[in-house]
Design an enzyme around this catalytic site. Structure first.
Site, PDB file in Angstrom:
ATOM      1  N   LYS A 177     101.371  21.445 -42.258  1.00 55.55           N
ATOM      2  CA  LYS A 177     102.475  20.857 -41.476  1.00 55.55           C
ATOM      3  C   LYS A 177     102.682  21.676 -40.167  1.00 55.55           C
ATOM      4  O   LYS A 177     101.499  22.105 -39.673  1.00 55.55           O
ATOM      5  CB  LYS A 177     103.971  20.808 -41.947  1.00 55.55           C
ATOM      6  CG  LYS A 177     103.975  20.018 -43.333  1.00 55.55           C
ATOM      7  CD  LYS A 177     105.142  19.989 -44.022  1.00 55.55           C
ATOM      8  CE  LYS A 177     104.901  20.955 -45.186  1.00 55.55           C
ATOM      9  NZ  LYS A 177     105.857  21.215 -46.350  1.00 55.55           N
ATOM     10  N   ASP A 213     108.333  21.976 -53.252  1.00 59.92           N
ATOM     11  CA  ASP A 213     109.458  20.883 -53.076  1.00 59.92           C
ATOM     12  C   ASP A 213     109.485  19.932 -54.001  1.00 59.92           C
ATOM     13  O   ASP A 213     110.390  19.200 -54.433  1.00 59.92           O
ATOM     14  CB  ASP A 213     109.711  20.716 -51.633  1.00 59.92           C
ATOM     15  CG  ASP A 213     108.420  20.093 -50.953  1.00 59.92           C
ATOM     16  OD1 ASP A 213     108.485  19.669 -49.646  1.00 59.92           O
ATOM     17  OD2 ASP A 213     107.284  20.270 -51.813  1.00 59.92           O
TER      18      ASP A 213
HETATM   19  C1  G6P Z   1     114.002  17.873 -48.516  1.00 60.87           C
HETATM   20  C2  G6P Z   1     113.792  19.181 -49.755  1.00 60.87           C
HETATM   21  C3  G6P Z   1     112.949  19.926 -49.109  1.00 60.87           C
HETATM   22  C4  G6P Z   1     111.576  19.142 -49.004  1.00 60.87           C
HETATM   23  C5  G6P Z   1     111.971  18.042 -47.805  1.00 60.87           C
HETATM   24  C6  G6P Z   1     110.708  17.371 -47.313  1.00 60.87           C
HETATM   25  O1  G6P Z   1     114.806  18.259 -47.570  1.00 60.87           O
HETATM   26  O2  G6P Z   1     115.177  19.691 -49.818  1.00 60.87           O
HETATM   27  O3  G6P Z   1     112.526  20.970 -50.328  1.00 60.87           O
HETATM   28  O4  G6P Z   1     110.717  20.019 -48.395  1.00 60.87           O
HETATM   29  O5  G6P Z   1     112.918  17.370 -48.303  1.00 60.87           O
HETATM   30  O6  G6P Z   1     111.023  16.166 -46.630  1.00 60.87           O
HETATM   31  P1  G6P Z   1     110.915  16.869 -45.039  1.00 60.87           P
HETATM   32  O7  G6P Z   1     111.107  15.458 -44.435  1.00 60.87           O
HETATM   33  O8  G6P Z   1     111.958  17.721 -44.739  1.00 60.87           O
HETATM   34  O9  G6P Z   1     109.627  17.390 -44.787  1.00 60.87           O
HETATM   35  C1  BGC Z   2     102.481  20.858 -48.552  1.00 58.16           C
HETATM   36  C2  BGC Z   2     103.022  20.424 -49.820  1.00 58.16           C
HETATM   37  C3  BGC Z   2     104.523  19.917 -49.921  1.00 58.16           C
HETATM   38  C4  BGC Z   2     104.500  18.888 -49.055  1.00 58.16           C
HETATM   39  C5  BGC Z   2     105.711  18.200 -48.724  1.00 58.16           C
HETATM   40  C6  BGC Z   2     102.371  19.589 -47.816  1.00 58.16           C
HETATM   41  O1  BGC Z   2     102.001  19.718 -46.706  1.00 58.16           O
HETATM   42  O2  BGC Z   2     100.987  20.996 -48.802  1.00 58.16           O
HETATM   43  O3  BGC Z   2     102.997  21.822 -50.566  1.00 58.16           O
HETATM   44  O4  BGC Z   2     104.919  19.791 -51.184  1.00 58.16           O
HETATM   45  O5  BGC Z   2     103.734  19.137 -47.757  1.00 58.16           O
HETATM   46  O6  BGC Z   2     106.495  19.014 -48.067  1.00 58.16           O
END
Ligand code: G6P
Ligand code: BGC
Length: 831
Positions: A177, A213
């Site tokens: 990311k 997550d």
């Molecule tokens: C929620 C969870 C996080 C997760 C996220 C992913 O916020 O609490 O643990 O990483 O969703 O979604 P996002 O769109 O925030 O990347």
């Molecule tokens: C990461 C994962 C994570 C996912 C969603 C990916 O880029 O490699 O570990 O679960 O993003 O957040």
């Protein structure tokens, strides 16, 4: 004719629905079910590669074990701090989990605060990023007046690929990311957090668990839905986890129960396995990303890239004059100018087109309504492909679970989180629809994790706490079964003392050391047909054995097995002198009676045939003889089955217990004549020593309390409880039951090994040898069928009797043949 076509083309061009040109332009992105099934099958293949230790290292889909072995069962409770790092927001939370009462699941209260992460930390030193995390944690405690003195268990959601060796240990494989901090790859992330918290100081926090997550999302939704065994994130990044059978996860020991696997499906295609589905726009997005060549699948699906894909498509179409009359703006040329939020806005039911117009206008473009329709359709195709690809991946996971459990239909729940799934208007519906279309035989429910993943992370910590306390209880309970070398040496010494005492004592002794009147092992000269009856093991066998002189190792043998009905085993005897029944036999009027006369009387009562009963032998003696028929070095017989016992060739001079002198056999021969003529290589100097096989009945060791320091309370109780069990066990239960079985059977094998060491050491010393080579004929279901028993027994004997090289020879035909051999030996004297 050509002219006609040209006219109609322009006419249609004039009238054409703007979405049609987009459909043509993005033909490669519009995936139909066969293609999705193909992608799903490819993903299943990648999952297998990731799970297998042979191919894991090169696998694009990492299939990371998480050490989360069970989903919530409602018994979780406690108060936890939680950190949620890696999604679009960094959150600090306090989670209170209340235990469930019976079927009613408990409750969870959460307080959270989002802390922004300064951009420079995303590309700075990793330790500084974790410094910011622990400072935020401290600030949160301050804000909430949560005592700093009290030890707080903490759960850590960390959304990047980590190789976990335990719930609280995970080595960072790679960032993703928009995270690119330096210096942490390959490092233990939990340790890094602990060090950051120590550096911040003034905090007493115990990091209990770190979870991805997806795992936290599965646990969060699993708290309210016991069918939830899959976690899915469609957010900044994308990923999925699920409960896999432990026996399929090569990288983790054990094969009992399940474990959650973090697939890290974002890497699908990093090994070119998706190249035929990659479009030029995907390649452009990848090339411009901060991790080119990696996370190919993620770049086709997740929120960090959808907007950019749409921008590149719109830019290309504009350049080709398919949009905005070929006009292109700087904004449109600028990376990141169209976000995933824009894509979602463009696809809104009501305001989609208006939003599209606003967004394009903001990009200094002067879109026509057709342009807006076309651009909106580009967004639709790009996000549709995203949900289709996610559906294909999910279908692969659900099919695998169905196959793992040999189910024709699967009922399962998928816990979902992530901004794309949560904010994009049509995304969830599209995803659900395609999954159900690809898997019509599955009943798939989708549950949105409305409170983020920290509830799940806290539950994992609560489970970790429960498992840790369970572990402690199991260790305490099983500790008495884990015998040390010193204890085994003691058992060996006590067995030795028991053997010696039994040989000398005229009266009762715990180890009875019963003379068998078998003076030698077979030498291959045995011949003739003999009947043998084998009573005392799991089954009763009648055998007919035909020995052909000189045809050693090739006796003809016919046998039939009969089960002994319980009521007979515990009925009346009439059916030598039996000292005492064991192994569930309780027939009356036998103990103290000559069983040979009982058999003779029984045969007489039938008055159908007559038998010349020549010998009655213990199954250990029979086993020794039948193995000695194959290996002349065999002078010990061991049974490890329903019961356990050992016999061995003892020197006559050591057998003080019987008035037995080289007396006369029934038929008046001089017994010493029965010892000569044993062939085959032997330890030097022992052939001429008159010997007799002694049936030790070593099962009695400890009856005098000599093993009380080893006996556990369970030894006093065990048999009745097992029959009462009939419990419906959870995975954890079966793992614990298996561990108990392991501890009990390991101790049994070790005790047998210690006893065997005592016997072979006695024989070695009897013969004044520095080194003894000897074979043990062995039989019994426990030795032959238990997966580890034989190995542990041999290992223990080897360690406790280092001057003896002991070969264990499993008896093929049981002790019946041995009994027939003894009869043959006894008969030879008559010919
Ligand atoms: C929620 C969870 C996080 C997760 C996220 C992913 O916020 O609490 O643990 O990483 O969703 O979604 P996002 O769109 O925030 O990347
Ligand atoms: C990461 C994962 C994570 C996912 C969603 C990916 O880029 O490699 O570990 O679960 O993003 O957040």
């Amino acid at each position: 004719m050509f002219a006609v076509h040209l006219v109609s083309f322009f006419f249609s061009k004039l009238q054409e629905d703007p979405t049609k040109k987009v459909d043509r332009f993005l033909y490669a992105m519009r995936l139909h079910d066969d293609q999705l099934k193909d992608i799903s099958a490819r993903f299943q293949a990648e999952m297998k590669k990731g799970l297998s230790s042979e191919s894991n290292a090169a696998a694009a889909v990492k299939m990371l074990p998480t050490h989360v072995r069970s989903t919530p069962d409602g018994t979780e409770k406690g108060q936890f701090l939680a950190l949620d790092l890696g999604g679009s927001k960094f959150k600090v939370l306090q989670v209170k989990v209340r235990e469930g009462m019976g079927i009613k699941r408990g409750g969870v209260e959460m307080e959270e605060r989002t802390y922004p992460i300064p951009k420079e930390l995303l590309i700075g030193k990793g330790t500084e990023l974790f410094g910011h995390v622990s400072e935020s944690l401290k600030d949160f405690l301050h804000q909430r007046n949560i005592s700093l003195e009290k030890k707080h268990p903490l759960a850590f959601t960390f959304s990047f690929p980590c190789e976990q060796t335990a719930l609280d240990q995970g080595f960072l494989l790679d960032w993703g990311k928009n995270y690119r901090p330096r210096g942490l790859q390959g490092k233990d992330v939990v340790q890094t957090l602990r060090e950051a918290i120590d550096r911040t100081g003034g905090l007493d926090v115990e990091v209990l668990a770190m979870v991805n997550d997806t795992v936290a999302t599965m646990m969060t939704c699993g708290f309210d839905d016991e069918y939830c065994e899959v976690g899915l994130i469609i957010g900044t990044g994308t990923n999925a986890c699920y409960m896999e059978e432990l026996r399929h996860i090569d990288l983790v020991e054990g094969d009992e129960g399940r474990m959650c696997v973090n697939t890290e499906w974002g890497g699908f295609g990093d090994d070119d396995s998706l190249n035929d589905y990659i479009t030029e726009f995907d390649r452009d997005v990848d090339a411009a990303s901060n991790n080119p060549g990696k996370q190919i699948f993620e770049k086709m699906i997740s929120g960090m890239y959808l907007g950019e894909l749409v921008r590149l498509v719109v830019l290309k179409m504009a350049k080709l004059g398919l949009l905005f009359d070929g006009r292109v703006s700087d904004a449109l040329r600028t990376k990141g100018k169209i976000t995933t939020a824009h894509v979602a806005a463009m696809e809104e039911y009501k305001n989609g087109l208006k939003n599209t117009k606003d967004i394009l206008t903001e990009l200094d473009l002067n879109p026509t309504s057709d342009d807006c329709i076309a651009v909106q359709h580009v967004s639709t195709i790009v996000s549709f492909r995203s949900s289709n690809l996610a559906a294909a991946g999910l279908a692969a996971i659900l099919s695998r679970i169905k196959q793992n459990r040999n189910l024709r239909s699967l009922r399962i729940t998928v816990g979902v989180d992530g901004t794309v799934y949560k904010t994009h208007p049509q995304y969830p519906k599209r995803l659900h629809k395609v999954v159900r279309r690809l898997l019509p035989e599955c009943h798939v429910r989708f549950v949105l994790s409305d409170s983020g993943s920290s509830k799940g992370a806290a539950l994992v910590s609560a489970v970790a706490q429960r498992l840790a306390s369970q572990r402690r209880q199991v260790d305490e309970t099983l500790a008495p079964f884990r015998l040390s070398q010193e204890q085994l040496q003691l058992v060996k010494a006590r067995m030795r003392a028991g053997l010696e005492a039994g040989l000398k004592s005229k009266g009762p002794s715990t180890i009875k050391m019963l003379p068998s009147f078998v003076y030698r092992t077979p030498d291959g000269t045995e011949k003739g047909k003999y009947l043998a009856l084998d009573l005392g093991g799991t089954n009763f066998r009648a055998l007919l054995v035909n020995f052909k002189k000189g045809l050693q190792h090739n006796a003809r043998l016919y046998h039939k097995i009969y089960t002994i009905p319980q009521e007979i085993m515990q009925g009346t005897g009439e059916e030598g002198t039996l000292v005492s029944w064991t192994k569930g036999y309780k027939a009356t009027d036998c103990e103290g009676h000559d069983v040979v006369s009982l058999l003779r009387e029984a045969i007489k009562r039938r008055n159908e045939f007559d038998l010349d009963i020549v010998a009655v032998v213990n199954d250990t003696v029979g086993t020794m003889m039948s193995c000695a028929y194959e290996d002349p070095q065999c002078e010990i017989g061991l049974i490890a089955g329903t019961g356990t016992n050992v016999c061995y060739m003892e020197e006559l001079k050591n057998i003080k217990k019987t008035e037995h002198k080289f007396g006369k056999t029934e038929k008046g021969e001089k017994e010493e004549d029965m010892v000569e003529g044993t062939e085959g290589e032997k330890n030097e100097g022992d052939a001429e020593i008159p010997k007799m096989c002694i049936n030790t009945e070593w099962g009695g060791l400890g009856d005098d309390g000599s093993l009380d320091d080893i006996i556990t309370p369970y030894d006093v109780e065990v048999r009745s409880i097992l029959q009462q069990l009939g419990l419906n066990s959870t995975c954890d239960d079966s793992i614990i039951v298996k561990e108990v079985c392991g501890a009990v059977s390991r101790r049994a094998a070790q005790l047998c090994g210690a006893g065997m060491a005592a016997v072979v050491e006695k024989i070695r010393e009897n013969r004044g040898l520095d080194h003894l080579n000897i074979t043990v004929g062995v039989d019994g279901a426990l030795y032959k069928l238990h997966p580890h028993f034989a190995g542990v027994l041999q290992e223990t004997a080897r360690i406790l009797a280092p001057q003896c090289n002991v070969t264990f020879l499993p008896s093929e035909e049981g002790s019946g043949k041995g009994a027939a051999l003894i009869t043959a030996v006894a008969r030879q004297k008559h010919d």
